[in-house]
Write a protein that holds these residues in place. Structure first.
Motif, PDB file in Angstrom:
ATOM      1  N   ASP A   1       0.819  -1.210   0.000  1.00 55.82           N
ATOM      2  CA  ASP A   1       0.000   0.000   0.000  1.00 55.82           C
ATOM      3  C   ASP A   1       0.857   1.264   0.000  1.00 55.82           C
ATOM      4  O   ASP A   1       1.713   1.467   0.867  1.00 55.82           O
ATOM      5  CB  ASP A   1      -0.899  -0.009   1.238  1.00 55.82           C
ATOM      6  CG  ASP A   1      -1.888   1.139   1.252  1.00 55.82           C
ATOM      7  OD1 ASP A   1      -2.094   1.763   0.191  1.00 55.82           O
ATOM      8  OD2 ASP A   1      -2.458   1.413   2.325  1.00 55.82           O
TER       9      ASP A   1
ATOM     10  N   PHE B   1      -8.754 -11.997   1.652  1.00 52.34           N
ATOM     11  CA  PHE B   1      -7.615 -11.648   2.503  1.00 52.34           C
ATOM     12  C   PHE B   1      -6.955 -12.920   3.004  1.00 52.34           C
ATOM     13  O   PHE B   1      -7.618 -13.864   3.428  1.00 52.34           O
ATOM     14  CB  PHE B   1      -8.100 -10.803   3.676  1.00 52.34           C
ATOM     15  CG  PHE B   1      -7.022 -10.411   4.648  1.00 52.34           C
ATOM     16  CD1 PHE B   1      -6.293  -9.249   4.472  1.00 52.34           C
ATOM     17  CD2 PHE B   1      -6.747 -11.211   5.745  1.00 52.34           C
ATOM     18  CE1 PHE B   1      -5.295  -8.889   5.368  1.00 52.34           C
ATOM     19  CE2 PHE B   1      -5.757 -10.861   6.651  1.00 52.34           C
ATOM     20  CZ  PHE B   1      -5.031  -9.694   6.461  1.00 52.34           C
TER      21      PHE B   1
ATOM     22  N   SER C   1     -11.937  -9.257  -6.344  1.00 56.36           N
ATOM     23  CA  SER C   1     -12.864 -10.023  -5.495  1.00 56.36           C
ATOM     24  C   SER C   1     -12.158 -11.179  -4.800  1.00 56.36           C
ATOM     25  O   SER C   1     -12.750 -12.243  -4.571  1.00 56.36           O
ATOM     26  CB  SER C   1     -14.047 -10.550  -6.322  1.00 56.36           C
ATOM     27  OG  SER C   1     -14.768  -9.484  -6.906  1.00 56.36           O
TER      28      SER C   1
ATOM     29  N   TYR D   1      -3.166 -11.779  -0.418  1.00 54.65           N
ATOM     30  CA  TYR D   1      -4.523 -12.229  -0.694  1.00 54.65           C
ATOM     31  C   TYR D   1      -4.499 -13.364  -1.711  1.00 54.65           C
ATOM     32  O   TYR D   1      -3.506 -13.581  -2.419  1.00 54.65           O
ATOM     33  CB  TYR D   1      -5.386 -11.078  -1.216  1.00 54.65           C
ATOM     34  CG  TYR D   1      -5.003 -10.586  -2.597  1.00 54.65           C
ATOM     35  CD1 TYR D   1      -5.622 -11.080  -3.740  1.00 54.65           C
ATOM     36  CD2 TYR D   1      -4.014  -9.612  -2.766  1.00 54.65           C
ATOM     37  CE1 TYR D   1      -5.272 -10.630  -4.999  1.00 54.65           C
ATOM     38  CE2 TYR D   1      -3.660  -9.151  -4.012  1.00 54.65           C
ATOM     39  CZ  TYR D   1      -4.294  -9.657  -5.134  1.00 54.65           C
ATOM     40  OH  TYR D   1      -3.942  -9.218  -6.385  1.00 54.65           O
TER      41      TYR D   1
ATOM     42  N   THR E   1     -11.230  -1.828   6.450  1.00 50.09           N
ATOM     43  CA  THR E   1     -11.272  -3.109   5.731  1.00 50.09           C
ATOM     44  C   THR E   1     -10.787  -2.867   4.306  1.00 50.09           C
ATOM     45  O   THR E   1     -11.523  -2.327   3.477  1.00 50.09           O
ATOM     46  CB  THR E   1     -12.680  -3.706   5.705  1.00 50.09           C
ATOM     47  OG1 THR E   1     -13.176  -3.845   7.048  1.00 50.09           O
ATOM     48  CG2 THR E   1     -12.672  -5.080   5.033  1.00 50.09           C
ATOM     49  N   PRO E   2      -9.549  -3.224   3.991  1.00 46.41           N
ATOM     50  CA  PRO E   2      -9.036  -2.992   2.641  1.00 46.41           C
ATOM     51  C   PRO E   2      -9.857  -3.747   1.598  1.00 46.41           C
ATOM     52  O   PRO E   2     -10.339  -4.858   1.854  1.00 46.41           O
ATOM     53  CB  PRO E   2      -7.599  -3.535   2.700  1.00 46.41           C
ATOM     54  CG  PRO E   2      -7.248  -3.558   4.154  1.00 46.41           C
ATOM     55  CD  PRO E   2      -8.523  -3.834   4.867  1.00 46.41           C
ATOM     56  N   THR E   3     -10.019  -3.136   0.438  1.00 46.59           N
ATOM     57  CA  THR E   3     -10.715  -3.781  -0.668  1.00 46.59           C
ATOM     58  C   THR E   3      -9.718  -4.651  -1.420  1.00 46.59           C
ATOM     59  O   THR E   3      -8.777  -4.158  -2.044  1.00 46.59           O
ATOM     60  CB  THR E   3     -11.315  -2.738  -1.622  1.00 46.59           C
ATOM     61  OG1 THR E   3     -12.236  -1.910  -0.879  1.00 46.59           O
ATOM     62  CG2 THR E   3     -12.053  -3.416  -2.766  1.00 46.59           C
ATOM     63  N   VAL E   4      -9.918  -5.958  -1.358  1.00 42.29           N
ATOM     64  CA  VAL E   4      -9.000  -6.902  -1.990  1.00 42.29           C
ATOM     65  C   VAL E   4      -9.209  -6.887  -3.500  1.00 42.29           C
ATOM     66  O   VAL E   4     -10.347  -6.931  -3.971  1.00 42.29           O
ATOM     67  CB  VAL E   4      -9.219  -8.326  -1.434  1.00 42.29           C
ATOM     68  CG1 VAL E   4      -8.274  -9.312  -2.102  1.00 42.29           C
ATOM     69  CG2 VAL E   4      -9.023  -8.331   0.077  1.00 42.29           C
ATOM     70  N   PRO E   5      -8.160  -6.811  -4.297  1.00 43.32           N
ATOM     71  CA  PRO E   5      -8.308  -6.777  -5.754  1.00 43.32           C
ATOM     72  C   PRO E   5      -8.984  -8.031  -6.301  1.00 43.32           C
ATOM     73  O   PRO E   5      -8.823  -9.139  -5.755  1.00 43.32           O
ATOM     74  CB  PRO E   5      -6.859  -6.691  -6.267  1.00 43.32           C
ATOM     75  CG  PRO E   5      -6.083  -6.143  -5.114  1.00 43.32           C
ATOM     76  CD  PRO E   5      -6.753  -6.668  -3.891  1.00 43.32           C
TER      77      PRO E   5
END
Length: 253
Positions: free
Chosen positions: A98, A121, A118, A172, A112-116
């Motif tokens: 990041d 984590f 879909s 992820y 809550t990070p948005t995981v690429p």
């Protein structure tokens, strides 16, 4: 007169897996963006001497064919099949480093990070205070200033750190029909995946080719550089197949 120019084209075709089982219908794998290939054939020699300075007879002993290829295209099938010879699955294991950052909110103190893609984590890789550049400390629960907890991809911070911008890095997983991944198992010594190697060198309407029916990899090296492309190196040795063939070569002249 025949000359050779350029790196040539190199293919590897898997013969057996890590347990010595024959592989049915193996797909040829090309070593992409090939930089160079070396095929070194060497022999031991035994010399018989009498009372004079030079030998009266020379016999050839053990022989060895050692090869090395340098290339730029990273292919999962090449590493998985030719080096390790174990099961490969489709899927992604990747990471987010990041550099954008997020501000700790003043309600739940959670990010809550948005995981690429879909994805899901998988593993925390740390949190950095964007202002000070100092890492925050991971704790099991009840974080205080400069600390955080993480569970199922949800990062929780201290109330005292509300408004602080942080960089959150993590691993992820995600599904894919093209990406490859492999978990390398600690298998019994002895067996190893074998493969056929074919080096084709065309130039000026002529060609030189070396076909090695049975090869075994001895080393895979990957080094990174600050301002250049990574050029992995793949070392392998050739040995006789079931028919006693070690190499077939052909030249136009």
């Amino acid at each position: 007169m025949q000359n050779v120019f350029g790196s040539g084209i190199l293919w590897g075709i898997q013969n057996t897996d890590a347990n010595g089982n024959l592989v049915a219908n193996p797909t040829p794998i090309i070593f992409g963006t090939l930089q160079d290939v070396s095929i070194d054939t060497s022999f031991d020699t035994k010399m018989l001497y009498g009372q004079n300075q030079f030998p009266v007879a020379i016999g050839r002993g053990k022989g060895k064919i050692s090869c090395k290829a340098s290339f730029a295209n990273i292919q999962g099938d090449m590493i998985g099949n030719l080096l390790f010879g174990q099961s490969i699955t489709n899927g992604i294991l990747s990471a987010v480093y990041d550099t954008t950052g997020a501000v700790i909110p003043d309600t739940t103190y959670e990010i809550t990070p948005t995981v690429p893609g879909s994805g899901a984590f998988s593993r925390d890789l740390g949190v950095i205070n964007a202002t000070t550049g100092q890492p925050l400390k991971l704790v099991a629960s009840a974080p205080t200033t400069g600390q955080y907890t993480v569970a199922d991809g949800v990062y929780t911070f201290a109330a005292a750190d509300v408004g602080t911008k942080v960089f959150i890095s993590y691993e992820y997983t995600a599904t894919s029909t093209t990406a490859k991944q492999q978990t390398v198992q600690n298998v019994t010594m002895g067996y190893a995946p074998t493969f056929r190697a074919d080096l084709y060198m065309p130039y000026n309407g002529k060609s030189l080719i070396f076909s090695l029916p049975n090869c075994l990899s001895s080393k895979f090296s990957l080094s990174t550089k600050l301002d250049d492309f990574a050029i992995p190196e793949f070392d392998f040795d050739a040995f006789a197949d079931a028919s006693g063939n070690v190499m077939t070569w052909s030249s136009t002249e």
